[in-house]
Write a protein that holds these residues in place. Sequence first.
Motif, PDB file in Angstrom:
ATOM      1  N   TYR A  19       3.186 -62.357 -18.037  1.00 14.06           N
ATOM      2  CA  TYR A  19       3.933 -62.286 -16.614  1.00 14.06           C
ATOM      3  C   TYR A  19       3.023 -63.276 -15.920  1.00 14.06           C
ATOM      4  N   PRO A  20       3.625 -64.393 -15.639  1.00 14.42           N
ATOM      5  CA  PRO A  20       2.757 -64.986 -14.438  1.00 14.42           C
ATOM      6  C   PRO A  20       3.608 -64.836 -13.282  1.00 14.42           C
ATOM      7  N   MET A  21       3.019 -64.724 -12.136  1.00  7.85           N
ATOM      8  CA  MET A  21       3.528 -64.172 -10.923  1.00  7.85           C
ATOM      9  C   MET A  21       3.451 -65.542  -9.939  1.00  7.85           C
ATOM     10  N   SER A  22       4.026 -66.391 -10.411  1.00  7.77           N
ATOM     11  CA  SER A  22       3.917 -67.841  -9.872  1.00  7.77           C
ATOM     12  C   SER A  22       5.414 -68.585 -10.316  1.00  7.77           C
ATOM     13  N   ASP A  23       5.640 -69.504  -9.248  1.00  7.60           N
ATOM     14  CA  ASP A  23       6.822 -70.514  -9.666  1.00  7.60           C
ATOM     15  C   ASP A  23       6.718 -71.111 -10.880  1.00  7.60           C
ATOM     16  N   PHE A  25       5.570 -70.295 -13.642  1.00  6.94           N
ATOM     17  CA  PHE A  25       5.590 -69.249 -14.587  1.00  6.94           C
ATOM     18  C   PHE A  25       5.567 -69.917 -16.161  1.00  6.94           C
ATOM     19  N   HIS A  76      -2.081 -65.284 -10.578  1.00  9.80           N
ATOM     20  CA  HIS A  76      -1.873 -63.763 -10.876  1.00  9.80           C
ATOM     21  C   HIS A  76      -1.255 -63.525 -11.995  1.00  9.80           C
ATOM     22  N   ALA A  78      -0.151 -61.169 -15.794  1.00  6.89           N
ATOM     23  CA  ALA A  78      -0.241 -59.705 -16.235  1.00  6.89           C
ATOM     24  C   ALA A  78       0.365 -59.990 -17.418  1.00  6.89           C
ATOM     25  N   SER A 189      -4.203 -56.715 -15.840  1.00  4.52           N
ATOM     26  CA  SER A 189      -3.705 -57.683 -14.740  1.00  4.52           C
ATOM     27  C   SER A 189      -5.076 -58.440 -14.059  1.00  4.52           C
ATOM     28  N   SER A 192      -5.134 -60.299  -9.207  1.00  6.19           N
ATOM     29  CA  SER A 192      -4.090 -59.661  -8.144  1.00  6.19           C
ATOM     30  C   SER A 192      -4.659 -59.766  -6.940  1.00  6.19           C
TER      31      SER A 192
ATOM     32  N   TYR B  19       7.441 -57.123 -12.147  1.00  7.40           N
ATOM     33  CA  TYR B  19       6.601 -58.803 -12.414  1.00  7.40           C
ATOM     34  C   TYR B  19       7.667 -59.781 -11.591  1.00  7.40           C
ATOM     35  N   PRO B  20       7.485 -60.197 -10.631  1.00  3.85           N
ATOM     36  CA  PRO B  20       8.588 -61.167 -10.332  1.00  3.85           C
ATOM     37  C   PRO B  20       7.709 -62.482 -10.619  1.00  3.85           C
ATOM     38  N   MET B  21       8.470 -63.312 -11.411  1.00  4.37           N
ATOM     39  CA  MET B  21       7.963 -64.823 -11.665  1.00  4.37           C
ATOM     40  C   MET B  21       8.155 -65.809 -10.544  1.00  4.37           C
ATOM     41  N   SER B  22       7.572 -65.589  -9.661  1.00  3.93           N
ATOM     42  CA  SER B  22       7.636 -66.348  -8.413  1.00  3.93           C
ATOM     43  C   SER B  22       6.454 -66.176  -7.319  1.00  3.93           C
ATOM     44  N   ASP B  23       6.357 -67.427  -6.800  1.00  2.00           N
ATOM     45  CA  ASP B  23       5.211 -67.397  -5.829  1.00  2.00           C
ATOM     46  C   ASP B  23       5.378 -66.411  -4.643  1.00  2.00           C
ATOM     47  N   PHE B  25       6.065 -63.302  -5.232  1.00  5.06           N
ATOM     48  CA  PHE B  25       5.901 -62.002  -5.850  1.00  5.06           C
ATOM     49  C   PHE B  25       5.798 -60.819  -4.879  1.00  5.06           C
ATOM     50  N   VAL B  48      -2.779 -52.492 -11.003  1.00  5.96           N
ATOM     51  CA  VAL B  48      -2.238 -52.635 -12.380  1.00  5.96           C
ATOM     52  C   VAL B  48      -0.631 -52.291 -12.401  1.00  5.96           C
TER      53      VAL B  48
END
Lengths: 197, 197
Positions: A19-23, A25, A76, A78, A189, A192, B19-23, B25, B48
């Motif tokens: 799970y990349p917490m990024s646009d 991803f 970030h 996970a 994770s 973070s 887990y939001p896959m977004s900047d 998050f 975590v």
Amino acid sequence: MSNKSCGTSRIAGCQFTLYPMSDKFVDIILGALEEVDTSKVWKDTDDVSTCVRGKMTHVFDVTKAIFLHAAKTGDHVAMNGTFSIGCPGDTEADAYMDEADEPLNEEKSQQISQQAGCKFSLYPMGREDYMDAIYKQIDLSKHRNVEVSHAHYATRLDGDVKDIFQALHQSFDSVQEKVSHVTMTFAISANSPSNQA
Amino acid sequence: MSNKSCGTSRIAGCQFTLYPMSDKFVDIILGALEEVDTSKVWKDTDDVSTCVRGKMTHVFDVTKAIFLHAAKTGDHVAMNGTFSIGCPGDTEADAYMDEADEPLNEEKSQQISQQAGCKFSLYPMGREDYMDAIYKQIDLSKHRNVEVSHAHYATRLDGDVKDIFQALHQSFDSVQEKVSHVTMTFAISANSPSNQA
């Protein structure tokens, strides 16, 4: 009592999601997969999770490497999943058990330094004395490079990703030597923002 | 045999991560938490995961509501976690067992329509006949609103998030009536681009 009743290695597996917490991803996931050699495991991915199956050493090698290569982007990221071995409902299918033992990604993984936090839980199945199996087999004090603490339902490990996965691998391995069917959940994770206060 | 040997409800818990896959998050997580009333569960969050504890009905109500409110943003969001009840190593602490049964978030949750895919696995602990417990207690055919399929190590459910959580809740509940210590892992995913091909 031996678990290796069929005379060969047992099929291990891991059902996990990165799970990349990024646009970005999609790029981070595909980029990590590109860096990891998964040719010694069977692999299947859908929109919920990825499943890898094969010898235990390769299942851990691939899972660790995918997380490391995603985490080194600095975003970030996970990973959450479940390792499993010896499920009586399992089939012999979808596993590459004839591969040589040498892990394919160890050399590249060793070059990445990455701190992370991880919570894991071990579930030895089908045994009334399962709590003893957990307490007796896990001696995390051997893992001097990881900080060990306790949470509800889980044990927390903090340290370098490689040391965390080594502790996971050894804990899982030592329990499965005594208990035929074992599962182990983990959530790891890295990078973070709530850890950088 | 009754599991309710103490004469009161048993403490249920869930260790999960959103887990939001977004900047965005952080905003998505905090926004979802703001919409959910967690006052009937004990709650603790670190970098975590989040742990909620209390009556089973509230643990499922809160977990479902947090996922729904995050998913309704339209971003790709996932949640991964483990429900647990009856762990012999558990303590009586950190649970709000005196709360009334009425779930606090049901009304708002009912207003959100959201499709998702979910994989889950049930682990009845400490019983040699645990595979029977799994097969006998779970009758997912009752859940006509969810599509059921099978994967390695897991059962997959597809449908509306509320129907998925209802199937999870009922499966977990029916097994814990027969087996004292039960855990259930789940991974749920909504708005995945790989599901919109």
